[in-house]
Design an enzyme around this catalytic site. Structure first.
Site, short mmCIF file in Angstrom:
data_model
loop_
_atom_site.label_atom_id
_atom_site.label_comp_id
_atom_site.label_asym_id
_atom_site.label_seq_id
_atom_site.Cartn_x
_atom_site.Cartn_y
_atom_site.Cartn_z
N LYS A 23 0.83 -1.34 -0.16
CA LYS A 23 0.16 0.03 -0.21
C LYS A 23 0.90 1.19 -0.07
O LYS A 23 0.63 2.10 -0.60
CB LYS A 23 -0.82 0.15 1.26
CG LYS A 23 -2.00 1.25 1.27
CD LYS A 23 -3.32 0.27 1.56
CE LYS A 23 -4.46 1.31 1.06
NZ LYS A 23 -5.85 0.58 0.70
N ARG A 69 13.59 -0.25 9.64
CA ARG A 69 13.97 0.23 11.18
C ARG A 69 14.14 -1.25 11.95
O ARG A 69 13.48 -2.08 11.80
CB ARG A 69 12.78 0.65 11.86
CG ARG A 69 13.27 0.97 13.53
CD ARG A 69 12.37 2.06 14.05
NE ARG A 69 11.03 1.48 14.40
CZ ARG A 69 10.00 2.06 15.34
NH1 ARG A 69 10.39 3.45 15.74
NH2 ARG A 69 8.98 1.49 15.41
N GLU A 132 14.75 9.07 21.68
CA GLU A 132 13.55 8.88 22.17
C GLU A 132 13.76 8.51 23.49
O GLU A 132 12.74 7.82 24.24
CB GLU A 132 12.48 8.07 21.38
CG GLU A 132 13.48 6.67 20.87
CD GLU A 132 12.49 5.93 20.10
OE1 GLU A 132 11.24 5.86 19.80
OE2 GLU A 132 13.22 4.96 19.43
N ASP A 159 7.86 7.29 23.14
CA ASP A 159 8.95 6.69 24.05
C ASP A 159 9.49 7.44 25.07
O ASP A 159 9.80 7.23 26.09
CB ASP A 159 10.06 5.91 23.23
CG ASP A 159 9.62 4.56 22.55
OD1 ASP A 159 9.45 3.67 23.29
OD2 ASP A 159 9.18 4.55 21.27
N ILE A 225 2.07 7.60 10.33
CA ILE A 225 1.58 6.23 10.66
C ILE A 225 0.71 5.56 10.14
O ILE A 225 0.23 4.36 10.03
CB ILE A 225 1.53 5.84 12.38
CG1 ILE A 225 0.60 7.06 12.66
CG2 ILE A 225 2.92 5.78 13.07
CD1 ILE A 225 -0.32 6.76 13.86
N HIS A 226 -0.05 6.47 9.09
CA HIS A 226 -1.30 6.22 8.25
C HIS A 226 -1.36 6.77 7.03
O HIS A 226 -0.71 7.94 6.94
CB HIS A 226 -2.40 6.52 9.30
CG HIS A 226 -3.70 5.90 8.78
ND1 HIS A 226 -4.65 6.27 7.71
CD2 HIS A 226 -4.53 4.67 9.43
CE1 HIS A 226 -5.56 5.53 7.56
NE2 HIS A 226 -5.60 4.64 8.37
N ASP A 273 17.60 41.93 7.53
CA ASP A 273 19.35 41.67 7.54
C ASP A 273 19.78 40.50 7.15
O ASP A 273 18.72 39.58 6.97
CB ASP A 273 20.18 42.56 8.90
CG ASP A 273 19.83 41.75 9.98
OD1 ASP A 273 18.83 40.83 10.02
OD2 ASP A 273 20.49 42.36 11.04
N1 COA Z 1 1.41 1.89 5.91
C1 COA Z 1 0.66 1.40 4.78
N2 COA Z 1 -0.47 1.05 4.69
C2 COA Z 1 -1.37 1.37 5.86
C3 COA Z 1 -0.95 1.73 7.11
C4 COA Z 1 0.74 2.12 7.08
N3 COA Z 1 1.18 2.55 8.31
N4 COA Z 1 -1.56 1.87 7.98
C5 COA Z 1 -2.76 1.59 7.60
N5 COA Z 1 -2.61 1.16 6.17
C6 COA Z 1 -3.70 0.67 5.09
C7 COA Z 1 -4.32 -0.54 5.88
O1 COA Z 1 -3.92 -1.73 5.33
C8 COA Z 1 -5.87 -0.38 5.00
O2 COA Z 1 -5.71 -0.66 3.72
P1 COA Z 1 -6.61 -2.05 3.21
O3 COA Z 1 -8.06 -1.64 3.59
O4 COA Z 1 -6.44 -2.18 1.83
O5 COA Z 1 -6.09 -3.16 3.89
C9 COA Z 1 -5.79 1.16 4.85
O6 COA Z 1 -4.58 1.54 4.94
C10 COA Z 1 -6.74 1.90 5.96
O7 COA Z 1 -6.33 1.43 7.17
P2 COA Z 1 -7.29 1.57 8.55
O8 COA Z 1 -8.34 0.57 8.51
O9 COA Z 1 -7.83 3.05 8.54
O10 COA Z 1 -6.18 1.09 9.71
P3 COA Z 1 -6.02 0.01 10.25
O11 COA Z 1 -7.18 -0.35 11.53
O12 COA Z 1 -5.68 -1.22 9.37
O13 COA Z 1 -4.68 0.00 10.97
C11 COA Z 1 -2.97 0.96 12.62
C12 COA Z 1 -4.25 1.15 12.21
C13 COA Z 1 -2.49 2.10 13.48
C14 COA Z 1 -2.69 -0.43 12.96
C15 COA Z 1 -2.01 1.36 11.07
O14 COA Z 1 -2.34 2.24 10.53
C16 COA Z 1 -0.54 1.03 11.31
O15 COA Z 1 -0.33 -0.06 11.26
N6 COA Z 1 0.40 1.82 11.59
C17 COA Z 1 1.82 1.84 11.62
C18 COA Z 1 2.06 1.25 12.80
C19 COA Z 1 3.55 1.07 13.09
O16 COA Z 1 4.27 0.95 12.08
N7 COA Z 1 4.09 1.54 14.14
C20 COA Z 1 5.38 1.41 14.52
C21 COA Z 1 6.20 2.60 14.10
S1 COA Z 1 5.73 4.14 14.94
MG MG Z 2 9.90 4.26 19.37
#
Ligand code: COA
Ligand code: MG
Length: 294
Positions: A23, A69, A132, A159, A225-226, A273
């Site tokens: 994605k 990471r 962090e 963190d 993160i989204h 300046d």
């Molecule tokens: N990167 C890529 N795609 C993402 C994503 C991300 N960080 N977060 C969500 N998506 C995708 C989902 O897969 C979904 O697509 P799909 O329906 O085709 O599968 C779409 O975006 C919408 O997602 P949504 O339903 O709103 O969120 P979720 O409940 O699936 O996930 C989280 C919520 C917070 C778990 C998710 O956003 C996530 O994993 N974020 C990153 C977490 C992370 O990496 N943390 C560590 C570093 S700080």
């Molecule tokens: Mg951290």
């Protein structure tokens, strides 16, 4: 201003989710960070490494930077994180919970060995350090000067709050000293600074506001993160047409005044300046980098 890679939006996703990595390759993120640390459960680290390798080998990331990471040096996972993923040649690695120069150098030495083994250019694998923890903040000066691979510092507020016993608030005063220290250390040693995540991913106005504060503090980009956050972050970290025009006018006026032997001058009713001109040049450099001007 040192010329850094464009890293406005730095999107994280768990390294064990091929779906999310895939994605991300369709989004306009400048940098994609496939996570092996806190986004992945302890019993899924090995599977996540394999998924990241498959993603690096099979997906088209286009212009997007590909970072992994890893887990922190003290975790016991670091050697395998690098041994398994580095041969697929990501652009670099993100080190979490960086606390000392040695933390960066430990990872750097392992990458040097991989580069030699594969005949890749020295220091071609890049590093970004997340600061962090309280100790990381205290040691910013040595971390920032630790290694030639180091491109950027990222500030991790969640963190840090856990480490110092702070309670996170929307205003963020509890982490303000550290947030400010990270961007200052980065500037002092020629690194880029990337701001903390905004966890409330449904709140897009709040995100935009936090981006503006970060930009005003000197940050070049922000972790995401989204998917919803990427476009807003890119927009907020790109200079606006009005900012670009004003900067161009300022620089032109400065040039004209210099030629006529004047240093400080008045522009739109305010004193101008050198610091103001440097800020204008910074705006133009960012605009050039974002492809908004030649
Ligand atoms: N990167 C890529 N795609 C993402 C994503 C991300 N960080 N977060 C969500 N998506 C995708 C989902 O897969 C979904 O697509 P799909 O329906 O085709 O599968 C779409 O975006 C919408 O997602 P949504 O339903 O709103 O969120 P979720 O409940 O699936 O996930 C989280 C919520 C917070 C778990 C998710 O956003 C996530 O994993 N974020 C990153 C977490 C992370 O990496 N943390 C560590 C570093 S700080
Ligand atoms: Mg951290």
């Amino acid at each position: 201003m040192t010329n850094h890679k464009l890293r406005r939006s730095v999107l994280f996703m768990p390294g064990d989710s091929m779906r999310k990595i895939q994605k991300a390759t369709q989004l306009d993120a400048d940098t994609i960070v496939m996570d092996l640390e806190d986004g992945v459960a302890l019993n899924n680290k090995a599977a996540a490494r394999e998924t990241i390798v498959e993603a690096l080998r099979t997906l088209d990331f286009g212009r997007r930077e590909r970072l992994v990471r890893v887990n922190p040096p003290a975790s016991g996972f670091l050697d395998d994180d690098i041994a398994v993923t580095a041969p697929s040649q990501p652009d670099g690695f993100v080190i979490p919970k960086t606390e000392t120069a040695a933390d960066v150098q430990t990872v750097s030495r392992k990458l040097a060995a991989v580069e030699r083994e594969h005949g890749w250019a020295e220091n071609s694998l890049r590093l970004v350090a997340v600061v962090e923890t309280a100790l990381g903040v205290m040691n910013l000066k040595e971390i920032a000067q630790s290694d030639a691979r180091l491109d950027a510092l990222m500030f991790g507020a969640e963190d840090l709050a856990g480490d110092i016993g702070a309670v996170r608030t929307r205003a963020g005063w509890e982490v303000f000293f550290a947030r400010s220290a990270v961007v200052t250390a980065a500037a002092a040693y020629g690194l880029q600074a990337i701001d903390m995540i905004f966890v409330d991913f449904q709140n897009l106005d709040g995100l935009a506001e936090e981006c503006r504060t970060a930009r005003q503090m000197g940050y070049a980009g922000k972790m995401a993160i989204h998917p919803k956050q990427v476009e807003i972050i890119n927009r907020e970290f790109s200079p606006t047409p009005a900012e670009i025009e004003r900067a161009q006018k300022l620089v032109a006026a400065h040039r004209a005044h210099q030629q006529s032997g004047t240093g400080a001058f008045a522009f739109e009713g305010k004193m101008v300046d050198m610091p103001v001109i440097r800020a204008a040049e910074h705006v133009l450099a960012r605009a050039r980098q974002a492809g908004l001007i030649q």
